[in-house]
Structure formats: C-alpha cells, structure tokens
Design a protein around this motif. Structure first.
Motif, mmCIF file in Angstrom:
data_model
loop_
_atom_site.group_PDB
_atom_site.id
_atom_site.type_symbol
_atom_site.label_atom_id
_atom_site.label_comp_id
_atom_site.label_asym_id
_atom_site.label_seq_id
_atom_site.Cartn_x
_atom_site.Cartn_y
_atom_site.Cartn_z
ATOM 1 N N SER A 96 0.700 -1.028 0.120
ATOM 2 C CA SER A 96 -0.140 -0.033 0.004
ATOM 3 C C SER A 96 1.007 1.323 -0.083
ATOM 4 O O SER A 96 0.383 2.454 -0.425
ATOM 5 C CB SER A 96 -0.924 0.088 1.233
ATOM 6 N N LEU A 97 2.148 1.086 0.384
ATOM 7 C CA LEU A 97 3.000 2.211 0.315
ATOM 8 C C LEU A 97 3.759 2.412 -0.947
ATOM 9 O O LEU A 97 4.289 3.670 -1.137
ATOM 10 C CB LEU A 97 4.070 1.999 1.694
ATOM 11 N N PHE A 98 4.119 1.378 -1.581
ATOM 12 C CA PHE A 98 5.026 1.410 -2.870
ATOM 13 C C PHE A 98 4.128 0.657 -3.781
ATOM 14 O O PHE A 98 4.271 -0.526 -4.008
ATOM 15 C CB PHE A 98 6.532 0.714 -2.445
ATOM 16 N N ASP A 99 3.236 1.206 -4.582
ATOM 17 C CA ASP A 99 2.360 0.587 -5.102
ATOM 18 C C ASP A 99 2.705 -0.105 -6.371
ATOM 19 O O ASP A 99 1.844 -1.074 -6.809
ATOM 20 C CB ASP A 99 0.904 1.427 -5.581
ATOM 21 N N ASP A 100 3.858 0.113 -6.845
ATOM 22 C CA ASP A 100 4.294 -0.646 -8.303
ATOM 23 C C ASP A 100 4.687 -1.918 -7.837
ATOM 24 O O ASP A 100 5.221 -2.211 -6.801
ATOM 25 C CB ASP A 100 5.395 0.286 -8.647
ATOM 26 N N VAL A 101 4.378 -2.915 -8.740
ATOM 27 C CA VAL A 101 4.688 -4.216 -8.487
ATOM 28 C C VAL A 101 6.113 -4.442 -8.746
ATOM 29 O O VAL A 101 6.612 -4.065 -9.922
ATOM 30 C CB VAL A 101 3.791 -5.180 -9.357
ATOM 31 N N ALA A 103 8.966 -7.443 -9.208
ATOM 32 C CA ALA A 103 9.026 -8.794 -9.814
ATOM 33 C C ALA A 103 10.451 -9.007 -9.451
ATOM 34 O O ALA A 103 11.574 -8.266 -9.949
ATOM 35 C CB ALA A 103 8.498 -9.012 -10.833
ATOM 36 N N GLY A 104 10.896 -10.458 -8.975
ATOM 37 C CA GLY A 104 12.163 -10.758 -8.542
ATOM 38 C C GLY A 104 12.210 -12.100 -8.314
ATOM 39 O O GLY A 104 11.436 -12.749 -7.567
ATOM 40 N N LYS A 105 13.351 -12.849 -8.538
ATOM 41 C CA LYS A 105 13.623 -14.060 -7.853
ATOM 42 C C LYS A 105 14.503 -14.024 -6.646
ATOM 43 O O LYS A 105 15.219 -12.856 -6.624
ATOM 44 C CB LYS A 105 14.392 -15.038 -8.966
ATOM 45 N N ILE A 106 14.439 -15.323 -6.097
ATOM 46 C CA ILE A 106 15.514 -15.314 -4.896
ATOM 47 C C ILE A 106 16.922 -14.829 -5.184
ATOM 48 O O ILE A 106 17.473 -14.110 -4.243
ATOM 49 C CB ILE A 106 15.145 -16.752 -4.200
ATOM 50 N N ALA A 107 17.298 -15.495 -6.253
ATOM 51 C CA ALA A 107 18.744 -15.089 -6.631
ATOM 52 C C ALA A 107 19.171 -13.719 -6.992
ATOM 53 O O ALA A 107 20.346 -13.356 -6.842
ATOM 54 C CB ALA A 107 19.144 -16.024 -7.900
ATOM 55 N N ASP A 108 17.965 -12.897 -7.163
ATOM 56 C CA ASP A 108 18.177 -11.533 -7.560
ATOM 57 C C ASP A 108 18.011 -10.641 -6.246
ATOM 58 O O ASP A 108 17.859 -9.322 -6.529
ATOM 59 C CB ASP A 108 16.916 -11.156 -8.502
ATOM 60 N N VAL A 109 18.015 -11.165 -4.998
ATOM 61 C CA VAL A 109 17.489 -10.331 -4.113
ATOM 62 C C VAL A 109 18.137 -8.915 -3.831
ATOM 63 O O VAL A 109 17.639 -7.932 -3.432
ATOM 64 C CB VAL A 109 17.231 -11.245 -2.566
ATOM 65 N N ALA A 110 19.662 -9.088 -4.121
ATOM 66 C CA ALA A 110 20.415 -8.065 -4.001
ATOM 67 C C ALA A 110 20.140 -7.041 -4.769
ATOM 68 O O ALA A 110 20.722 -5.765 -4.505
ATOM 69 C CB ALA A 110 21.938 -8.650 -3.980
ATOM 70 N N THR A 111 19.635 -7.084 -5.892
ATOM 71 C CA THR A 111 19.362 -5.994 -6.902
ATOM 72 C C THR A 111 18.278 -5.336 -6.621
ATOM 73 O O THR A 111 17.617 -4.527 -7.437
ATOM 74 C CB THR A 111 19.740 -6.628 -8.354
ATOM 75 N N LEU A 112 17.295 -5.964 -5.894
ATOM 76 C CA LEU A 112 15.760 -5.098 -5.787
ATOM 77 C C LEU A 112 15.700 -4.198 -5.052
ATOM 78 O O LEU A 112 16.485 -4.075 -3.994
ATOM 79 C CB LEU A 112 15.164 -6.475 -5.208
ATOM 80 N N PRO A 113 14.506 -3.427 -5.150
ATOM 81 C CA PRO A 113 14.494 -2.134 -4.138
ATOM 82 C C PRO A 113 14.672 -2.741 -2.607
ATOM 83 O O PRO A 113 14.081 -3.752 -2.344
ATOM 84 C CB PRO A 113 13.060 -1.745 -4.494
ATOM 85 N N ARG A 114 15.141 -1.957 -1.926
ATOM 86 C CA ARG A 114 15.505 -2.270 -0.253
ATOM 87 C C ARG A 114 14.247 -2.589 0.245
ATOM 88 O O ARG A 114 14.070 -3.877 1.006
ATOM 89 C CB ARG A 114 15.935 -1.001 0.024
ATOM 90 N N TRP A 115 12.970 -2.180 -0.058
ATOM 91 C CA TRP A 115 11.841 -2.533 0.911
ATOM 92 C C TRP A 115 11.370 -3.972 0.314
ATOM 93 O O TRP A 115 10.886 -4.646 1.328
ATOM 94 C CB TRP A 115 10.608 -1.579 0.728
#
Ligand code: ADP
Ligand code: MG
Length: 409
Positions: A96-101, A103-115
């Motif tokens: 509800s705070l960051f409404d854009d979806v 998408a990512g895989k477990i292996a990509d976790v380091a590259t995803l937005p912090r939240w």
C-alpha cells in the motif's frame, strides 16, 4: 494518524477491531487489484492472509547485541500480507506504500529495491535452509499501519509476516525462535542492518498484555504480564517523526565501542560483566568506552529489576527504571535527541511515572508510563512543547501490548 490517547477502553477496542478489519480489507483489495486476474483472465484468491506487529521496547536498549536482556512487547499496529503461491520461481510484490509491483527471484534479491528485500530476503534465507526448488514464487500484497522508520520496527513486522506466511505455505514447521533467527539473518545479511534479535522475537512471540523477557545470549524468552490497565495505568507511544533511518553509522559505532570494551575487559560479551565490577574496569577504558559499557551493564540490571516489579504485580514501580534508562541512554550511550529528551522531560514535568526513548535512538519514538487519567494532559503538554520548539506535531497513541505474528485468514 489520529491521537486516541484519551479514548476510553471500550471505544478503543472497537477502534482496534476496525483498524484490523480495514487492514485485512486493504490487503485483500490490493491483492485482487494487482494479482486477482492473470493474463488468461483466470481469477485468483490469495492462499491466505498473515500479519505481524511492530514492537516497542519497554526497557533494555542496546543490550541485545551485547548478549543481555531486553523487555519488548508487540504493539497493536500490524503489517498484513495477502499471499498466493504462484507456482513459478518469481515473486511479485506490492505494498500500500509502494504501489508498483516489483518482480524478482530469490537469486536476484540483492538487486531489488530495499523494501522488497525484507520479504524476498526472508524467502531466500528460509529457502537456503530448506531448499524447495523452482516453484516457490508468490504474489504478495502488503498493507500496514506500523509507522515506518519510527523505531517501532516496521522492518521486523514485514519480515515476520513474510516468515509466518512462507512457513505455512511451504509447510516448513519452523518454530517462532527459528523464524526470529531467520528474520535477523535477513536483516543482517540481506538488508545489511546490523541489528540484534529483539525486534523479530517481539513480533513473533508477543502476547496480549504481556512483554517478552529476552535473554539475548541464550535466546530464551519468557512472557511477563504487564497489567497496566488493571492498575489504572496507561503506556503512551510518542512518535517524534524524527526519522532514525539515518542512524546507521551511530548504531555501528556504538556496537563497535561495546565490542572494544568487552575485548579490553576480557569478557565474551558485556552481559558477562556485573555492575559491581564496573569500578574495577574503569581504568582499563577511555572515558567514552567506559560510559558505553556502563550503560549496557546498568541497563541489564534495570531490565531484571523491572521484570521483578512486574511479576510482583507492581507495574507502577517500573516508572523510575524507565526514566533511569533514558538518562543512561542520553548521558552514557549518547543516542537520544533533543526531541526525545523533550518528550521525556515534558512528560515527567506533567506527572508521568516514567518515560524513555524506545528503539535504537537517534530519533524515532518514546514511551511514557502514566496514570490513565493523566494521559490527556501529558499528551497535550508534549504537543505544546513541540509546537513551542517548532518541531512537527508528534503522533501520540496508547501502546497496547498485543498478539504476535499469526495467520488471519
Ligand atoms: P523501522 O524498522 O524502525 O520502522 P527500518 O528503517 O528498519 O525502520 O525499516 C523501515 C523500512 O522497512 C522502510 O523504509 C521500508 O523499506 C520497509 N517497510 C516497512 N514496512 C513496509 C511496508 N508496509 N511496505 C513497504 N515497505 C515497508
Ligand atoms: Mg527496523
């Protein structure tokens, strides 16, 4: 957020139920909006809805990473998560705070937005211990009323809601202690915040009208009844709106001081040092390190004294211990701020039984213990003091010790 510190118990219970209903509705509606219909027009409901609370710490600050004692409790503000296993290797997450979806895989976790790393990080940690193959992806919608960055651990609420959801969905059978450890690893190793295990323990193991005594060396926990309402007392949370998120350096520096102190003194953890030995170690340390050490050692003592008072059915008598904790955090550990000190000084000047900052410090929230009949006058005095000092209006609400993480639907 509305100030409800003066609302009577019955009305406040109704308000609480409504707040939870609203969150559940928001989680379901958000899920339906983003993930309810797939590209083939097929409708999907979530597999379930899980939630976990934020926490406040009654007493025992900066003791967790020193192997000492803390006494947190789960608050009645929660992070709710509607989740559906999507049968792919990809997680799709919206809030509800960051409404854009995202998408990512477990292996990509380091590259995803912090939240998102709090959620997929939790999946990564659990999956590394209990590998589940390539079909563990999930669609997740998050709705929350835990204030962010206010020292009430919205981050642990997010990790723990994800933790209980994955534990159920993947049938891992992990207990609350194991989930708390996974949450801490997520925060430390994936998000990169060097925090202790207090927040996740409180969020997972909290119970109504109880605090959680946490022995951070053995990781043993025990519920301690609070009984504030029965004694006509109220605990208020004052969110100063001073974001503590910039405090990473200060936090790391305090940890380093504690580790240096323990090394020089020759104990594995500052937990292993007693108050009686403090005079003997004084000359071994520079003044600053000594004061950091003294805070931790005296704080451990204060936690145990507070627990004894609560167990004896004398919650009113913990007031001076809360204030002593604040003074030690202000003078010895130097993690309070002008705003936190202003809350405490104003509350005490207007008849509070005790008050202190809660959480890591450098901003965030304070708690105030008072007679319920004084809570309105104290809240008004704090608001007036902030206005006079040109600080933004703080949010003040009752701290109601509540149930830990759970499945809601
Ligand atoms: P605190 O835990 O004291 O609230 P932190 O900085 O540790 O502060 O964690 C706050 C961060 O957690 C936010 O900046 C955001 O990345 C994440 N977070 C917490 N709750 C939510 C939420 N409901 N939706 C999205 N992100 C959230
Ligand atoms: Mg946090």
């Amino acid at each position: 957020m509305t100030d409800v510190s003066h609302v009577k118990t019955g009305a406040s219970r109704i308000k609480k139920v409504r707040a939870m209903d609203d969150l559940l509705t928001a989680a379901r509606t958000g899920f339906a909006h983003h993930f309810g219909t797939d590209s083939n027009g097929v409708h999907h409901d979530p597999d379930g809805v899980w939630s976990a609370p934020g926490r406040a710490n009654l007493i025992g600050e900066h003791t967790d990473y020193n192997g000492g004692f803390a006494l947190p409790f789960a608050i009645d503000k929660r992070t709710v998560m509607a989740v559906r296993g999507n049968g792919t290797d990809t997680f799709r997450v919206a809030s509800s705070l960051f409404d854009d979806v995202v998408a990512g895989k477990i292996a990509d976790v380091a590259t995803l937005p912090r939240w998102v790393t709090y959620i997929i990080g939790m999946a990564a940690v659990l999956d590394s211990d209990h590998p589940g193959g390539d079909a563990r992806g999930a669609d997740i919608y998050v709705a929350s009323n835990v204030p962010l960055g206010s020292g009430l651990s919205s981050s642990a609420a997010l990790e723990c809601a994800a933790g209980v959801a994955f534990n159920d969905l993947w049938q891992l059978g992990l207990n609350r202690t194991q989930l708390a450890q996974a949450g801490r690893r997520t925060e430390n190793q994936i998000v990169g915040a060097p925090t202790g295990i207090m927040d996740q323990s409180a969020s997972l193991k909290g119970a109504a009208d109880c605090a959680l005594l946490l022995d951070c060396r053995s990781n043993e926990t025990e519920l301690v009844p609070l009984g504030f309402a029965a004694e006509g007392l109220q605990l208020l949370i004052v969110d100063t709106k001073e974001e503590h998120s910039h405090a990473a350096n200060g936090y790391a520096a305090r940890r380093a001081s504690c580790e240096r102190g323990a090394r020089i003194i020759g104990v594995p953890l500052l937990r292993d040092l007693t108050e009686a030995r403090l005079p003997q170690v004084r000359d071994l340390l520079d003044d600053e390190t000594y004061r950091r050490v003294r805070h931790v050692v005296t704080e451990d003592e204060r936690v145990l004294r507070a627990v004894a008072k609560l167990r004896a059915g004398k919650p009113r008598e913990i007031g001076p211990l809360l204030t002593a904790s604040h003074n030690s955090l202000r003078d010895d550990f130097e993690v309070t701020t002008v705003r936190l000190d202003l809350v405490v000084d104003t509350a005490l000047a207007h008849g509070a039984l005790g008050a202190r900052m809660t959480g890591g410090g450098f901003g965030g929230s304070a708690i105030v213990l008072c007679d319920a009949k004084r809570s309105r006058a104290i809240s008004e005095a704090i608001r007036a003091a902030f206005e006079n000092s040109d600080f933004p209006e703080p949010t003040i609400f009752p701290a109601v010790a509540s149930e830990g993480a759970r499945r809601d639907a």
